[in-house]
Motif scaffolding. Structure first.
Motif, short mmCIF file in Angstrom:
data_model
loop_
_atom_site.label_atom_id
_atom_site.label_comp_id
_atom_site.label_asym_id
_atom_site.label_seq_id
_atom_site.Cartn_x
_atom_site.Cartn_y
_atom_site.Cartn_z
N ALA A 81 9.03 -51.45 -13.44
CA ALA A 81 8.26 -52.09 -12.63
C ALA A 81 7.82 -50.90 -11.75
O ALA A 81 7.66 -51.08 -10.36
CB ALA A 81 8.45 -53.20 -11.89
N GLY A 82 8.22 -49.78 -12.50
CA GLY A 82 7.71 -48.47 -11.47
C GLY A 82 9.14 -47.84 -10.50
O GLY A 82 8.77 -46.87 -10.01
N LEU A 83 10.20 -48.42 -10.66
CA LEU A 83 11.10 -48.46 -10.00
C LEU A 83 11.93 -46.80 -10.45
O LEU A 83 12.31 -46.07 -9.66
CB LEU A 83 12.48 -49.31 -10.12
N LEU A 84 11.52 -46.47 -11.98
CA LEU A 84 11.80 -45.46 -12.48
C LEU A 84 10.59 -44.65 -12.82
O LEU A 84 9.89 -45.08 -13.77
CB LEU A 84 12.61 -45.55 -13.73
N HIS A 85 10.02 -43.77 -11.91
CA HIS A 85 8.77 -43.14 -12.19
C HIS A 85 9.00 -41.95 -13.13
O HIS A 85 9.87 -41.34 -13.20
CB HIS A 85 8.53 -42.67 -10.61
N ASN A 86 8.01 -42.28 -13.99
CA ASN A 86 7.92 -41.06 -14.86
C ASN A 86 7.11 -39.64 -14.34
O ASN A 86 5.81 -39.67 -14.27
CB ASN A 86 6.93 -41.55 -16.12
N GLY A 87 8.05 -39.05 -13.75
CA GLY A 87 7.55 -37.66 -13.30
C GLY A 87 7.72 -36.47 -14.31
O GLY A 87 7.64 -35.37 -13.86
N VAL A 88 7.93 -36.93 -15.38
CA VAL A 88 8.22 -35.89 -16.53
C VAL A 88 6.90 -35.39 -17.18
O VAL A 88 6.51 -34.48 -17.35
CB VAL A 88 9.28 -36.44 -17.36
N LEU A 89 6.48 -36.46 -18.03
CA LEU A 89 5.46 -36.30 -18.99
C LEU A 89 4.74 -37.66 -19.48
O LEU A 89 5.42 -38.53 -19.70
CB LEU A 89 5.62 -35.65 -19.96
N THR A 90 3.78 -37.99 -19.18
CA THR A 90 2.88 -39.24 -19.40
C THR A 90 1.88 -38.87 -20.67
O THR A 90 1.51 -37.86 -21.04
CB THR A 90 2.11 -39.74 -18.23
N ARG A 91 1.59 -40.14 -21.26
CA ARG A 91 0.55 -39.94 -22.26
C ARG A 91 -0.87 -39.47 -21.87
O ARG A 91 -1.34 -38.94 -22.68
CB ARG A 91 0.42 -41.25 -23.06
N ASP A 92 -0.99 -39.84 -20.64
CA ASP A 92 -2.38 -39.27 -19.98
C ASP A 92 -2.60 -37.85 -20.04
O ASP A 92 -3.39 -37.30 -20.23
CB ASP A 92 -2.83 -40.10 -18.92
N GLN A 93 -1.13 -37.56 -19.37
CA GLN A 93 -1.04 -36.20 -19.18
C GLN A 93 -1.11 -35.19 -20.49
O GLN A 93 -1.91 -34.23 -20.67
CB GLN A 93 0.14 -35.59 -18.28
N LEU A 94 -0.77 -35.83 -21.65
CA LEU A 94 -0.70 -35.27 -22.75
C LEU A 94 -1.95 -34.92 -23.30
O LEU A 94 -2.37 -34.12 -24.08
CB LEU A 94 0.23 -35.94 -23.86
N LYS A 95 -2.81 -35.94 -23.11
CA LYS A 95 -4.34 -36.06 -23.48
C LYS A 95 -4.92 -35.02 -22.95
O LYS A 95 -5.82 -34.37 -23.40
CB LYS A 95 -4.88 -37.35 -23.34
N SER A 96 -4.70 -34.84 -21.36
CA SER A 96 -5.60 -33.81 -20.87
C SER A 96 -5.26 -32.34 -21.14
O SER A 96 -6.08 -31.46 -21.27
CB SER A 96 -5.09 -33.97 -19.43
N LEU A 97 -3.97 -32.19 -21.67
CA LEU A 97 -3.49 -31.05 -22.30
C LEU A 97 -4.15 -30.58 -23.61
O LEU A 97 -4.08 -29.30 -23.89
CB LEU A 97 -2.13 -30.77 -22.39
N ARG A 98 -4.87 -31.42 -24.21
CA ARG A 98 -5.66 -30.99 -25.44
C ARG A 98 -6.77 -30.17 -25.03
O ARG A 98 -7.73 -29.62 -26.05
CB ARG A 98 -5.90 -32.21 -26.08
#
Length: 328
Positions: A259-276
């Motif tokens: 529930a967001g307690l462990l925030h994904n500040g490493v790499l998200t799927r959305d960021q990976l899509k942007s990197l294309r």
């Protein structure tokens, strides 16, 4: 009485530079943020009482309207990389931007500058890109004469790009990258602030401007430049997208499961899509040239704040000079 500008997100990375420039222009500056107590430092940008942090929540009409009252201009610098929760892409970059523009028009605010991003596209591959495009649409619907700035990756002393990867070199002999061949056109934060200032003061025509620095380079090339600046040797490795997708999915699921307690500040799927997609100025787009601004080169700015990541820190250049003297 001096004119007043309200800057949403005015204590953030880009916003603080705009706030400082507007204070130098002699304007009164209202810095609208969620946590005013953490934005007290903006008061030093002007004389006593010229720059003031105030509370605002861009998800609430009454809150936004309150900080727009009496303003001659408004700047929206609020953005997010959160893909879930109350402050996700759509809430902040689409609805939030639209709310600011709509209420600014209702309050009779004369000018608006909206910070978007290169890659904003209603048909884009990522939610980030689509929300940025929707934000632009809503802004122009309410304020047709708004200035919209689309910067590429923004760099500067407080950035989360070069600083992040330079920090990784302290603990790892390898810099792993996804999208190593993707091209960027990094732009100096104060150059973006200068462009915004021209829009607020009416010295630039309204419309969309894409802002990129003088050099376009691949992700891999930018990391090699950064390593040169910080005097470190590290192996730059481009990893396959398939591996990145599995990694990002795992981190996203971990964030969702907690529930967001462990925030994904490493790499998200959305960021990976942007990197294309490349993040460079489009051919024929208006930019710095039309604004009369000569953008700063990375080589002129990066050493001024990345020196702390050098093995010898601020003494690196002194040691190099001493070595040259001994060799002679």
């Amino acid at each position: 009485m001096a004119q007043l500008v309200t800057i949403f997100g005015g204590s953030g990375f880009i916003g603080r530079y705009i706030a400082r420039r507007m204070a130098q222009e002699g304007w009164r500056v209202r810095v609208a943020v969620r946590r005013p107590n953490e934005a007290i430092f903006v008061r030093t940008y002007g004389v006593v009482g010229q720059v003031e942090p105030v509370f605002a929540n861009i998800r609430d009409d009454a809150s936004v309207r309150a900080v727009l009252q009496g303003a001659d201009a408004v700047v929206n610098c609020v953005g997010t990389f959160d893909w879930r929760g109350r402050n996700a892409f759509e809430a902040v970059q689409a609805k939030g931007a639209g709310r600011i523009a709509r209420l600014a028009a209702e309050e009779g605010v004369g000018r608006m500058v909206h910070i978007s991003a290169i890659g904003a596209d209603p048909e884009g591959p990522s939610r980030y890109a689509r929300s940025k495009a929707e934000g632009e649409r809503q802004v122009l619907e309410a304020m047709p004469t708004a200035m919209i700035l689309r910067p590429s990756v923004v760099f500067g002393p407080e950035d989360n790009f070069f600083n992040r990867f330079a920090g990784m070199t302290r603990i790892s002999p390898v810099l792993p990258l996804f999208g190593g061949a993707t091209r960027f056109q990094p732009v100096y934060v104060d150059d973006v602030a200068q462009a915004a200032t021209l829009g607020v003061t009416g010295r630039a025509a309204p419309g969309i401007y894409e802002l990129g620095g003088p050099d376009a380079e691949t992700f891999r090339g930018l990391m090699r430049l950064m390593l040169k600046v910080i005097r470190r040797r590290r192996l730059v490795v481009s990893l396959p997208y398939a591996f990145g997708w599995a990694m990002a999915a795992g981190f996203d699921l971990l964030e969702a499961g907690t529930a967001g307690l462990l925030h994904n500040g490493v790499l998200t799927r959305d960021q990976l899509k942007s990197l294309r997609r490349d993040t460079v100025v489009s051919e024929g787009a208006r930019g710095f040239a039309e604004l009369g601004i000569a953008p700063s080169a990375m080589e002129a700015i990066l050493p001024g704040y990345l020196w702390r990541f050098r093995p010898s820190g601020q003494y690196a250049e002194i040691q190099e000079s001493a070595k040259n003297l001994r060799e002679r």
